[in-house]
Design a protein around this motif. Structure first.
Motif, PDB file in Angstrom:
ATOM      1  N   GLY A 196       0.797  -1.206   0.000  1.00  0.00           N
ATOM      2  CA  GLY A 196       0.000   0.000   0.000  1.00  0.00           C
ATOM      3  C   GLY A 196       0.834   1.263   0.000  1.00  0.00           C
ATOM      4  O   GLY A 196       0.344   2.332   0.358  1.00  0.00           O
ATOM      5  N   GLY A 237       2.848   4.430  -1.796  1.00  0.00           N
ATOM      6  CA  GLY A 237       2.467   5.267  -2.928  1.00  0.00           C
ATOM      7  C   GLY A 237       3.636   6.026  -3.499  1.00  0.00           C
ATOM      8  O   GLY A 237       4.638   6.272  -2.816  1.00  0.00           O
ATOM      9  N   HIS A 272      -0.438  10.503  -3.045  1.00  0.00           N
ATOM     10  CA  HIS A 272       0.027   9.533  -2.042  1.00  0.00           C
ATOM     11  C   HIS A 272       1.503   9.253  -2.295  1.00  0.00           C
ATOM     12  O   HIS A 272       1.862   8.645  -3.304  1.00  0.00           O
ATOM     13  CB  HIS A 272      -0.808   8.251  -2.128  1.00  0.00           C
ATOM     14  N   SER A 285       3.237  -3.438  -8.839  1.00  0.00           N
ATOM     15  CA  SER A 285       2.139  -2.502  -9.005  1.00  0.00           C
ATOM     16  C   SER A 285       0.877  -3.255  -9.422  1.00  0.00           C
ATOM     17  O   SER A 285       0.889  -4.492  -9.528  1.00  0.00           O
ATOM     18  CB  SER A 285       2.487  -1.451 -10.065  1.00  0.00           C
ATOM     19  N   ARG A 317      -1.060   4.297  -8.945  1.00  0.00           N
ATOM     20  CA  ARG A 317      -1.823   3.391  -8.085  1.00  0.00           C
ATOM     21  C   ARG A 317      -0.959   2.852  -6.950  1.00  0.00           C
ATOM     22  O   ARG A 317       0.214   3.188  -6.812  1.00  0.00           O
ATOM     23  CB  ARG A 317      -2.374   2.220  -8.917  1.00  0.00           C
ATOM     24  N   GLU A 318      -1.575   1.979  -6.142  1.00  0.00           N
ATOM     25  CA  GLU A 318      -0.895   1.418  -4.973  1.00  0.00           C
ATOM     26  C   GLU A 318       0.214   0.454  -5.387  1.00  0.00           C
ATOM     27  O   GLU A 318       0.128  -0.247  -6.398  1.00  0.00           O
ATOM     28  CB  GLU A 318      -1.900   0.686  -4.087  1.00  0.00           C
ATOM     29  N   ASP A 334       4.323   7.517   5.276  1.00  0.00           N
ATOM     30  CA  ASP A 334       3.311   7.721   4.237  1.00  0.00           C
ATOM     31  C   ASP A 334       2.771   9.138   4.289  1.00  0.00           C
ATOM     32  O   ASP A 334       2.392   9.612   5.375  1.00  0.00           O
ATOM     33  CB  ASP A 334       2.152   6.739   4.456  1.00  0.00           C
ATOM     34  N   TYR A 394      -0.112  11.909   2.568  1.00  0.00           N
ATOM     35  CA  TYR A 394      -1.300  12.093   1.728  1.00  0.00           C
ATOM     36  C   TYR A 394      -1.567  13.583   1.584  1.00  0.00           C
ATOM     37  O   TYR A 394      -1.604  14.320   2.571  1.00  0.00           O
ATOM     38  CB  TYR A 394      -2.513  11.404   2.339  1.00  0.00           C
ATOM     39  N   VAL A 401      -5.604  -3.773   0.368  1.00  0.00           N
ATOM     40  CA  VAL A 401      -4.570  -3.841  -0.664  1.00  0.00           C
ATOM     41  C   VAL A 401      -3.826  -5.164  -0.495  1.00  0.00           C
ATOM     42  O   VAL A 401      -3.233  -5.415   0.558  1.00  0.00           O
ATOM     43  CB  VAL A 401      -3.588  -2.658  -0.562  1.00  0.00           C
ATOM     44  N   VAL A 437      -6.340  -3.844  -5.427  1.00  0.00           N
ATOM     45  CA  VAL A 437      -6.954  -2.903  -4.492  1.00  0.00           C
ATOM     46  C   VAL A 437      -8.464  -3.126  -4.520  1.00  0.00           C
ATOM     47  O   VAL A 437      -9.081  -3.083  -5.582  1.00  0.00           O
ATOM     48  CB  VAL A 437      -6.623  -1.450  -4.867  1.00  0.00           C
ATOM     49  N   ARG A 484      -6.647  -0.343   4.934  1.00  0.00           N
ATOM     50  CA  ARG A 484      -6.663   1.054   5.335  1.00  0.00           C
ATOM     51  C   ARG A 484      -8.060   1.431   5.810  1.00  0.00           C
ATOM     52  O   ARG A 484      -9.025   1.399   5.041  1.00  0.00           O
ATOM     53  CB  ARG A 484      -6.237   1.964   4.180  1.00  0.00           C
ATOM     54  N   GLN A 512      -3.538   2.543   9.315  1.00  0.00           N
ATOM     55  CA  GLN A 512      -2.965   1.430   8.563  1.00  0.00           C
ATOM     56  C   GLN A 512      -3.002   0.161   9.410  1.00  0.00           C
ATOM     57  O   GLN A 512      -2.457   0.126  10.513  1.00  0.00           O
ATOM     58  CB  GLN A 512      -1.521   1.750   8.178  1.00  0.00           C
TER      59      GLN A 512
END
Length: 470
Positions: free
Chosen positions: A158, A160, A165, A187, A220-221, A239, A241, A278, A317, A348, A357
């Protein structure tokens, strides 16, 4: 008249034995030869030599333990020790290879020690090295970060690398010499073979930070494996955001378990507004993951919650918000993952607009530990597998009231225990395989730290000299 001789005129020498005499040197040589031949006859040929039976590796108590804490906006680290060893021991905190600052700590206790906001190393020596654990918090418990020990392989699912992210990997080397780590990324499209991330050198006593948006930009994640090829390295992920129209946030992404066919995600909150699972399948074969919910009374498969297909070498995801909304029935639960191929993952939760998380972890038995922040509504969640339950003991280190907790856990259930005031750390112990952790909720947000198995000893192999070749 003369007499005629009867012989030839030669004198013949006669022996008493009628044969040849041997000198003393010849006799001594013959004796030596006979002795040597006798010894060789008694010795087994090389092909018949029997090697000694193999000996099991020996377990010895840890004498040194290192933990690497990620950077934080706080100036403290929570440190605990569950050592069972007698004798002298010490604990210190260092930054960037500096001399450790001593920390007052006794076995079976925990404390909050002052530390730099930069990555720091916690080192336990002597009797305080076994059972050492640590973590750090930010924003009154809104964000929680583990202080992991160096290990050969670490998984993060997960992560980014986009403008919204973005994840930053921190690699800490607690030793004096350089260490080398390799990164592998997956990915939603498959393995990211084009990413050049082999042979990342981490200087001794230092931390290397890698921004994934620079290394492998992707919308994407992602899933990431950190593999150490030389020396020792502890890995953490911060992480970030930056959702348009919202305040940017940062949280630590807790490491997930090694890929396996059966894992659990503890700590699902009944208050969550969003839930995104994820999953990563790093293998060469596609599979299917079945989900079940473990609640207060039982483990069950919610209606309408279909198995998730996980193609080979891909990240998947899945939004579980609607599927789990009714299934949780107002309870704090855990999610059970059963797969046909080895997978790992992260769930998440969004609680009070804050991201939490929840890593997939492997069930463990015996003693585990985690820490607790100073403030907020703190809850211990314990989940057992469907096969076995049993007696359970929880020690709330530093609690000012309420004391410890003793009880029995039913198979396939989740038990919620309120954490007493003053608790700094939680020590859990039970014979049945279980997962769990401490969830915190406050005005600043929420966090979750899983219970982790403690390390008390190391394994040393028995080495014997090899027999000569034939």
């Amino acid at each position: 008249m003369s007499a005629t001789p009867t012989g030839s005129g030669r004198r013949i020498a006669e022996s008493d034995t009628g044969g040849r005499r041997f000198g003393p040197l010849v006799v001594a040589g013959l004796v030596a030869i006979l002795v040597t031949m006798g010894a060789l006859a008694l010795q087994a040929p090389a092909a018949e030599q029997i090697p000694p039976p193999p000996e099991a590796p020996a377990r010895t108590p840890l004498t040194v333990a290192d933990l690497a804490c990620p950077s934080a906006d706080s100036s403290s680290v929570t440190i605990g020790s569950d050592s069972q060893q007698d004798g002298e021991g010490s604990v210190g905190v260092s930054t960037g290879g500096s001399d450790p600052e001593p920390v007052e700590l006794s076995a079976g206790e925990a404390t909050r020690a002052r530390a730099s906001g930069d990555p720091v190393v916690v080192r336990g020596e002597g009797a305080l090295a076994p059972g050492l654990f640590a973590s750090r918090y930010a924003g009154a418990g809104r964000a929680a970060g583990e202080c992991p020990a160096p290990t050969g392989s670490t998984w993060f699912v997960g992560v980014g690398s986009s403008g919204v992210h973005d994840s930053r990997l921190q690699l800490t080397n607690p030793d004096a010499g350089p260490a080398v780590a390799d990164l592998s990324l997956w990915s939603t499209d498959g393995p990211m073979e084009e990413v050049r991330s082999r042979g990342l050198t981490v200087p001794g006593g230092d931390t290397t930070t890698i921004d994934l948006s620079d290394l492998a930009p992707h919308p994407r994640e992602l899933a990431m494996q950190v593999t150490v090829s030389r020396g020792r390295v502890a890995a953490s992920v911060l992480d970030g955001y930056a959702i348009p129209g919202q305040k940017p946030t940062e949280d630590w992404l807790t490491a997930s378990a090694e890929p396996a066919t059966k894992l659990a995600v503890p700590g699902l909150s009944k208050e969550a507004d969003e839930r995104t699972l994820v999953l990563a399948n790093p293998g060469d074969t596609g599979g299917r993951v079945k989900l079940r919910v473990t609640g207060k009374q039982s483990t069950f498969a919610p209606a309408g919650l279909e198995p998730i297909e996980v193609p080979a070498g891909q990240v998947v995801v899945t939004d579980l918000t609607d599927q789990l909304a009714g299934a949780l029935n107002g309870e704090d639960t855990a999610l059970e993952l059963t797969s046909t191929v080895p997978v790992t993952g992260t769930l998440r939760d969004v609680v009070d607009s804050d991201l939490v998380q929840l890593p997939a972890v492997a069930p463990a038995s015996g003693r585990t530990a985690t820490t607790a922040p100073e403030k907020g509504e703190r809850t211990l969640m314990l989940t057992t597998g469907a096969e076995k339950g049993g007696a359970f003991e929880v020690t709330f280190v530093g609690a000012t009231k309420g004391g410890d907790w003793r009880g029995r856990l039913k198979p396939g259930t989740t038990t919620v225990v309120e954490v007493p005031d003053g608790t700094i750390a939680v020590l859990a112990d039970g014979p049945a395989p279980y997962v769990g952790g401490v969830r915190t909720r406050s005005g600043d947000g929420s966090s979750f730290l899983p219970l982790r198995t403690l390390t008390y000893d190391r394994i040393l192999p028995k080495v014997a000299p090899a027999l000569p070749d034939e």
